[in-house]
Design a protein around this motif. Structure first.
Motif, PDB file in Angstrom:
ATOM      1  N   MET A   1       0.822  -1.191   0.000  1.00 58.46           N
ATOM      2  CA  MET A   1       0.000   0.000   0.000  1.00 58.46           C
ATOM      3  C   MET A   1       0.866   1.255   0.000  1.00 58.46           C
ATOM      4  N   GLU A   2       1.965   1.202   0.762  1.00 60.21           N
ATOM      5  CA  GLU A   2       2.843   2.374   0.808  1.00 60.21           C
ATOM      6  C   GLU A   2       3.463   2.651  -0.553  1.00 60.21           C
ATOM      7  N   ARG A   3       3.820   1.587  -1.266  1.00 57.79           N
ATOM      8  CA  ARG A   3       4.409   1.785  -2.596  1.00 57.79           C
ATOM      9  C   ARG A   3       3.429   2.474  -3.528  1.00 57.79           C
ATOM     10  N   LEU A   4       2.160   2.076  -3.437  1.00 57.22           N
ATOM     11  CA  LEU A   4       1.147   2.688  -4.286  1.00 57.22           C
ATOM     12  C   LEU A   4       1.036   4.180  -3.995  1.00 57.22           C
ATOM     13  N   PHE A   6       3.320   6.142  -2.715  1.00 56.60           N
ATOM     14  CA  PHE A   6       4.518   6.847  -3.182  1.00 56.60           C
ATOM     15  C   PHE A   6       4.563   6.946  -4.701  1.00 56.60           C
ATOM     16  N   ARG A   7       3.908   6.006  -5.400  1.00 60.02           N
ATOM     17  CA  ARG A   7       3.853   6.102  -6.858  1.00 60.02           C
ATOM     18  C   ARG A   7       2.833   7.135  -7.310  1.00 60.02           C
ATOM     19  N   LEU A   8       1.770   7.332  -6.509  1.00 60.51           N
ATOM     20  CA  LEU A   8       0.724   8.271  -6.899  1.00 60.51           C
ATOM     21  C   LEU A   8       1.038   9.720  -6.536  1.00 60.51           C
ATOM     22  N   LEU A   9       1.886   9.921  -5.530  1.00 61.33           N
ATOM     23  CA  LEU A   9       2.179  11.289  -5.095  1.00 61.33           C
ATOM     24  C   LEU A   9       2.735  12.186  -6.210  1.00 61.33           C
ATOM     25  N   PRO A  10       3.717  11.743  -7.002  1.00 63.10           N
ATOM     26  CA  PRO A  10       4.196  12.626  -8.076  1.00 63.10           C
ATOM     27  C   PRO A  10       3.106  12.958  -9.095  1.00 63.10           C
ATOM     28  N   ARG A  11       2.243  11.983  -9.397  1.00 60.74           N
ATOM     29  CA  ARG A  11       1.173  12.243 -10.356  1.00 60.74           C
ATOM     30  C   ARG A  11       0.173  13.251  -9.785  1.00 60.74           C
ATOM     31  N   LEU A  12      -0.155  13.117  -8.506  1.00 62.72           N
ATOM     32  CA  LEU A  12      -1.073  14.064  -7.887  1.00 62.72           C
ATOM     33  C   LEU A  12      -0.471  15.463  -7.839  1.00 62.72           C
ATOM     34  N   ALA A  13       0.821  15.549  -7.560  1.00 64.66           N
ATOM     35  CA  ALA A  13       1.486  16.850  -7.549  1.00 64.66           C
ATOM     36  C   ALA A  13       1.451  17.483  -8.946  1.00 64.66           C
ATOM     37  N   MET A  14       1.640  16.650  -9.969  1.00 62.92           N
ATOM     38  CA  MET A  14       1.592  17.159 -11.339  1.00 62.92           C
ATOM     39  C   MET A  14       0.176  17.643 -11.669  1.00 62.92           C
ATOM     40  N   TRP A  15      -0.847  16.910 -11.210  1.00 63.68           N
ATOM     41  CA  TRP A  15      -2.222  17.318 -11.473  1.00 63.68           C
ATOM     42  C   TRP A  15      -2.552  18.630 -10.776  1.00 63.68           C
TER      43      TRP A  15
END
Length: 63
Positions: A1-4, A6-15
């Motif tokens: 779950m933590e990996r998911l 950490f993978r989504l944080l950059p995409r959310l920041a970009m959004w």
């Protein structure tokens, strides 16, 4: 779950910096709604017996 996460944080920041177009937001909303609808149907109605996979033996005996 933590990996998911950490993978989504950059995409959310970009959004947040560059929001997607309204058309893309509509597509994302439709996909999320469809996934939630399928999950809800599966939870409350059940999974069809015809789509259930039966496990095969690990070492089948030749006949």
């Amino acid at each position: 779950m933590e990996r998911l996460i950490f993978r989504l944080l950059p995409r959310l920041a970009m959004w947040i910096r560059r929001p997607p177009s309204p058309r893309r937001m509509l597509i994302i909303a439709i996909v999320v709604a469809a996934a939630l609808a399928i999950a809800g149907i599966e939870r409350y109605v059940g999974w069809p017996e015809a789509l259930t996979v039966e496990r095969l033996p690990r070492n089948p005996v030749p006949q």
